[in-house]
Design a protein around this motif. Structure first.
Motif, PDB file in Angstrom:
ATOM      1  N   ASN A 251       0.886  -0.996  -0.014  1.00  0.00           N
ATOM      2  CA  ASN A 251       0.039  -0.015  -0.133  1.00  0.00           C
ATOM      3  C   ASN A 251       0.853   1.066   0.010  1.00  0.00           C
ATOM      4  O   ASN A 251       0.453   2.326  -0.818  1.00  0.00           O
TER       5      ASN A 251
ATOM      6  N   LYS B  88       2.136   1.774  -3.305  1.00  0.00           N
ATOM      7  CA  LYS B  88       1.105   2.343  -4.427  1.00  0.00           C
ATOM      8  C   LYS B  88       0.816   3.887  -4.175  1.00  0.00           C
ATOM      9  O   LYS B  88       0.847   4.462  -4.990  1.00  0.00           O
TER      10      LYS B  88
ATOM     11  N   ILE C  33       0.563   9.929   0.057  1.00  0.00           N
ATOM     12  CA  ILE C  33      -0.675  10.954  -0.288  1.00  0.00           C
ATOM     13  C   ILE C  33      -1.484  11.070   1.257  1.00  0.00           C
ATOM     14  O   ILE C  33      -2.292  12.084   1.220  1.00  0.00           O
TER      15      ILE C  33
ATOM     16  N   ILE D  10     -10.935   2.860   6.284  1.00  0.00           N
ATOM     17  CA  ILE D  10      -9.961   2.078   5.435  1.00  0.00           C
ATOM     18  C   ILE D  10     -10.111   0.514   5.710  1.00  0.00           C
ATOM     19  O   ILE D  10      -9.617  -0.467   5.107  1.00  0.00           O
TER      20      ILE D  10
ATOM     21  N   THR E 238     -13.434  -1.021   0.740  1.00  0.00           N
ATOM     22  CA  THR E 238     -13.600   0.584   0.787  1.00  0.00           C
ATOM     23  C   THR E 238     -11.971   1.210   0.127  1.00  0.00           C
ATOM     24  O   THR E 238     -10.954   0.633   0.848  1.00  0.00           O
ATOM     25  N   LYS E 239     -12.360   1.982  -0.610  1.00  0.00           N
ATOM     26  CA  LYS E 239     -10.881   2.812  -1.118  1.00  0.00           C
ATOM     27  C   LYS E 239     -11.282   4.394  -0.911  1.00  0.00           C
ATOM     28  O   LYS E 239     -12.358   4.666  -1.171  1.00  0.00           O
ATOM     29  N   VAL E 240     -10.443   4.768  -0.261  1.00  0.00           N
ATOM     30  CA  VAL E 240     -10.651   6.501   0.128  1.00  0.00           C
ATOM     31  C   VAL E 240      -9.742   7.344  -0.405  1.00  0.00           C
ATOM     32  O   VAL E 240     -10.027   8.443  -0.295  1.00  0.00           O
ATOM     33  N   ALA E 241      -8.915   6.785  -1.248  1.00  0.00           N
ATOM     34  CA  ALA E 241      -8.019   7.688  -2.121  1.00  0.00           C
ATOM     35  C   ALA E 241      -8.540   8.594  -3.178  1.00  0.00           C
ATOM     36  O   ALA E 241      -9.725   7.941  -3.674  1.00  0.00           O
TER      37      ALA E 241
ATOM     38  N   THR F 207      -8.511  -3.524  -4.695  1.00  0.00           N
ATOM     39  CA  THR F 207     -10.085  -3.898  -4.392  1.00  0.00           C
ATOM     40  C   THR F 207     -10.747  -3.369  -2.989  1.00  0.00           C
ATOM     41  O   THR F 207     -11.769  -3.534  -2.889  1.00  0.00           O
TER      42      THR F 207
ATOM     43  N   GLY G 116      -7.445  -5.522   1.083  1.00  0.00           N
ATOM     44  CA  GLY G 116      -5.744  -5.630   1.646  1.00  0.00           C
ATOM     45  C   GLY G 116      -6.129  -5.415   3.142  1.00  0.00           C
ATOM     46  O   GLY G 116      -5.910  -5.869   4.170  1.00  0.00           O
TER      47      GLY G 116
ATOM     48  N   PHE H 270       1.683   3.155   9.865  1.00  0.00           N
ATOM     49  CA  PHE H 270       0.969   2.083  10.334  1.00  0.00           C
ATOM     50  C   PHE H 270       1.497   1.304  11.351  1.00  0.00           C
ATOM     51  O   PHE H 270       2.910   1.317  11.382  1.00  0.00           O
TER      52      PHE H 270
HETATM   53  P1  ADP Z   1      -6.654  -1.279  -1.712  1.00  0.00           P
HETATM   54  O1  ADP Z   1      -5.259  -0.841  -1.463  1.00  0.00           O
HETATM   55  O2  ADP Z   1      -6.663  -2.728  -2.478  1.00  0.00           O
HETATM   56  O3  ADP Z   1      -7.478  -0.094  -2.184  1.00  0.00           O
HETATM   57  P2  ADP Z   1      -6.805  -1.535   1.058  1.00  0.00           P
HETATM   58  O4  ADP Z   1      -7.619  -2.188   2.082  1.00  0.00           O
HETATM   59  O5  ADP Z   1      -5.281  -2.093   1.179  1.00  0.00           O
HETATM   60  O6  ADP Z   1      -7.267  -1.513  -0.327  1.00  0.00           O
HETATM   61  O7  ADP Z   1      -6.604  -0.078   1.400  1.00  0.00           O
HETATM   62  C1  ADP Z   1      -8.018   0.613   1.511  1.00  0.00           C
HETATM   63  C2  ADP Z   1      -7.822   2.303   1.059  1.00  0.00           C
HETATM   64  O8  ADP Z   1      -7.043   2.660   2.210  1.00  0.00           O
HETATM   65  C3  ADP Z   1      -6.954   2.291  -0.095  1.00  0.00           C
HETATM   66  O9  ADP Z   1      -7.636   2.234  -1.260  1.00  0.00           O
HETATM   67  C4  ADP Z   1      -6.233   3.538   0.067  1.00  0.00           C
HETATM   68  O10 ADP Z   1      -7.547   4.702  -0.184  1.00  0.00           O
HETATM   69  C5  ADP Z   1      -6.210   3.793   1.652  1.00  0.00           C
HETATM   70  N1  ADP Z   1      -4.774   3.484   2.051  1.00  0.00           N
HETATM   71  C6  ADP Z   1      -4.384   2.408   2.385  1.00  0.00           C
HETATM   72  N2  ADP Z   1      -2.828   2.415   2.808  1.00  0.00           N
HETATM   73  C7  ADP Z   1      -2.533   3.669   2.360  1.00  0.00           C
HETATM   74  C8  ADP Z   1      -1.122   4.481   2.395  1.00  0.00           C
HETATM   75  N3  ADP Z   1      -0.055   3.880   2.657  1.00  0.00           N
HETATM   76  N4  ADP Z   1      -1.307   5.616   2.224  1.00  0.00           N
HETATM   77  C9  ADP Z   1      -2.585   6.437   1.748  1.00  0.00           C
HETATM   78  N5  ADP Z   1      -3.728   5.718   1.570  1.00  0.00           N
HETATM   79  C10 ADP Z   1      -3.666   4.534   1.961  1.00  0.00           C
END
Ligand code: ADP
Length: 648
Positions: free
Chosen positions: A410, A413, A442, A452, A457-460, A470, A473, A500
């Motif tokens: 993550n 990414k 970000i 999250i 759920t995706k919050v970006a 998806t 994770g 984290f």
């Molecule tokens: P995925 O990465 O497959 O979208 P995750 O459950 O791993 O799903 O993460 C959920 C959401 O949390 C991500 O879509 C993202 O919006 C946010 N997120 C997770 N890790 C990070 C991070 N290191 N920096 C920024 N946003 C994060």
């Protein structure tokens, strides 16, 4: 409704007194009236008898006067009647009816009136007339008439009545006094009962009892009243209890209804939310599956081009490999979340060295980090504690690696410049081991940080850039962390970065490292020279892949069985087989049964299961059937060779 009669309005006391008085008055009056009339009658009889006697005596005395015609003598005799106060008139008559002599009481009879007038007057109409013959021997000489006044009887009667009235007044007084005294005996217990009844009416206190004072009918009434109170009290108690229960039930019901309404609302919101999530999940999933498939199919078409350069071929293959891995990761995530939901995740705890595990994780991460994006502006950093101590965790290393790699991926990414720092350290009391993964990416807005961990759920912010993933994770990471008795937490600031933390109970701290790291080494194929390998695989291109990988060593010999039966036969007929690569799902006889048979004939022949079943239960089943090890499809060439080398 009938108007209550007068006596109904009387109190019981008044009734008793009235009854006693009425009885007294009536019985006294009746008694005295009877007595009065019998007295009057007796007086009249007496008057009659006396007057008759007087008349007889006078008649006897008058005989000589008649015989000798002595009128004055007769008069004198009649005058004697003056001594008889009741006689108001006396007369002697000859036989022819003529008056011979007479006597008239002075003051009684109006002398102005003649006898016939007197007799006819009203005053003497009740006068008693007695007539007696004057007889000498058997000869009637004349007659005597006596008139007696009944006045004396009237006088007597009047006096009598006066006495009766006095007696009556006295007896009324006495009976009133007696009634007042006696009524208490009867009315007191009844009034007491009435007072108690009124008290109960006002207070509704049914525990009150009346004290029995006599054993007559009021005593029975008291007993009955007390019994009735007791049963009312018992039923009131029951009713109160039932009412209380009912009230509680009602309150509970209200609370339950409120709770249910809340739950239903929550469920409705959840259903709506999951409906939304489902839609976005499906769209997302489609994207996540099609994207790597697109790369795989697209590049596999391109590599068929004869004009392709060696550099391009390498690049396309790399992309196909990466896309294939993405697909595998996606399938793993979906399977994991399903297993978590079904509570079927198996955790295999063992003691591990944190340093070894962290290095393995970091090395895997770094490898994919640079291979995915060689021209990266981000620096991955591993920071281990400076002290020599070796931290030991009691955990499932496979799952812990999965969690850490998930969070590291993550970070990769969502970070475009700066660093991704992976470190671990113990708390001061050395009771907890904390992993930290910090990036300069970000970041996550404060109000999104709770979400999250929710599935899908995706919050970006996707307006500026589309981030693949998806949304599963972190949901998996959270559940696995909890299963490993750990806690996951986050500190993050939008556009600054995220950190984290994973905190686990620290099992022990050793001074030196007893654990030997298990690192994959890329083996050469030399160990395959002159070896006979049985590949049991029903799908041709899977066999072809293994054939190509293993035939790089030209001295290797391969046998191909397409089902379990063939595998068993080949093993029986070729005693020099060095190793068996056994697919599990096979026609006719499956891989597990075939392995059992092969092992029963030759227990030293190594069998490596090659299966697409990745659940720990499947792995356990394969091991139980006698397989020496397992390789999960898609087959990693490096892993395959390392494992084969171990057994040959
Ligand atoms: P995925 O990465 O497959 O979208 P995750 O459950 O791993 O799903 O993460 C959920 C959401 O949390 C991500 O879509 C993202 O919006 C946010 N997120 C997770 N890790 C990070 C991070 N290191 N920096 C920024 N946003 C994060």
């Amino acid at each position: 409704m009938n108007k209550p009669r007068f006596y109904n309005r009387l109190s019981i006391r008044q009734k008793i007194i009235s009854i006693i008085l009425a009885i007294t008055i009536i019985s006294t009056i009746v008694g005295f009236t009877i007595e009065l009339f019998s007295n009057i009658r007796a007086s009249r009889v007496e008057l009659y008898n006396n007057t008759t006697l007087d008349a007889k005596l006078i008649a006897d005395y008058l005989i000589p006067t008649f015989l000798f015609d002595d009128k004055p003598g007769a008069k004198d005799i009649l005058k004697k009647l003056v001594n008889m106060p009741t006689i108001i008139y006396g007369a002697a008559y000859k036989t022819d009816g003529s008056l011979y002599a007479e006597y008239i009481s002075s003051g009684t009879v109006d002398s102005s009136k003649s006898m016939p007038e007197f007799l006819q007057s009203n005053e003497n109409k009740n006068a008693l007339l007695i007539k007696e013959p004057v007889r000498s021997k058997d000869e009637v000489l004349g007659s005597v008439l006596l008139i007696a006044s009944t006045e004396i009887i009237h006088e007597k009667t009047k006096d009598h009545i006066k006495i009766i009235l006095v007696i009556l007044a006295n007896s009324i007084l006495v009976s009133l006094f007696l009634a007042l005294w006696l009524e208490r005996i009867i009315s007191k217990p009844i009034l007491k009962l009435a007072t108690v009844t009124r008290k109960i009416q006002n207070t509704l206190d049914y525990s009150v009892r009346v004290t029995k004072e006599s054993h007559d009918e009021t005593g029975v009434l008291y007993d009955g009243f007390n019994d009735m109170l007791q049963s009312i009290q018992a039923s009131k108690k029951k009713r109160d209890l039932a009412q209380k229960k009912l009230q509680e039930e009602r309150e509970n019901l209200e609370i339950r209804v409120l709770e249910r309404t809340k739950e239903l609302n929550a469920a409705k919101e959840k259903a709506e939310e999951s409906d939304k999530l489902k839609s976005s999940f499906l769209a997302n999933m489609s994207h996540e599956i099609r994207t790597p498939l697109n790369a795989i199919l697209g590049f596999s078409a391109l590599i068929r081009d004869p004009a392709i350069t060696a550099g391009e071929l390498e690049e396309y293959c790399k992309m196909m490999e990466t896309s294939g891995n993405d697909l595998i990761n996606l399938i793993d995530d979906i399977l994991d979340i399903s297993r978590i939901e079904a509570n079927q995740i198996k955790i295999n705890f063992e003691e591990i060295s944190v340093a070894t595990l962290a290095e393995e994780v970091f090395s895997t991460f770094k490898q994919s980090f640079y291979s995915d994006n060689p021209n990266n502006n981000v620096t991955p950093i591993l920071t281990a504690p400076t002290e020599k101590a070796v931290y030991v965790l009691y955990t499932d290393p496979h799952r812990l690696k999965q969690i850490l790699l998930n969070i590291l991926n993550n970070a990769k990414k969502f970070t475009f410049e700066g660093s991704i720092e992976f470190c671990y350290f113990a708390n001061e009391a050395k009771t907890q081991l904390i992993f930290s993964i910090k990036d300069t990416g970000i970041g996550i807005a404060k109000d999104q940080q709770e979400k999250i961990y929710d599935r899908f759920t995706k919050v970006a912010d996707i307006k500026t850039k589309h981030y693949r993933g998806t949304g599963l994770g972190l949901s998996i990471a959270l559940k696995l962390t909890q299963l490993l008795n750990g806690v996951i937490s986050l500190e993050s600031e939008l556009n600054v970065g995220s950190e984290f933390y994973l905190t686990f109970p620290l099992t022990k701290v050793l001074s030196s490292l007893p654990v030997t790291p298990h690192i994959l080494r890329d083996e050469s194929l030399a160990f395959l020279s002159g070896k006979l390998i049985l590949i049991v695989e029903d799908v041709e291109y899977n066999y072809r892949y293994l054939e190509i990988v293993l035939s790089k060593n030209q001295d290797v010999r391969l046998l191909w069985a397409k089902n379990g039966n063939e595998a068993v036969d080949l093993c029986l007929n070729n005693k020099d087989i060095n190793i068996v690569l056994m697919d599990i799902q096979l026609p006719e006889m499956n891989g597990l049964e075939a392995t059992q048979l092969i092992k029963s004939k030759n227990k030293d022949l190594p069998v490596i299961a090659v299966t697409a079943y990745a659940a720990s239960s499947d792995i356990q089943e394969a091991l139980n059937a006698g397989c020496d090890d397992i390789i999960i499809k898609p087959i990693n060439r490096n892993e395959l060779l390392v494992k084969m080398a171990e057994f040959i």
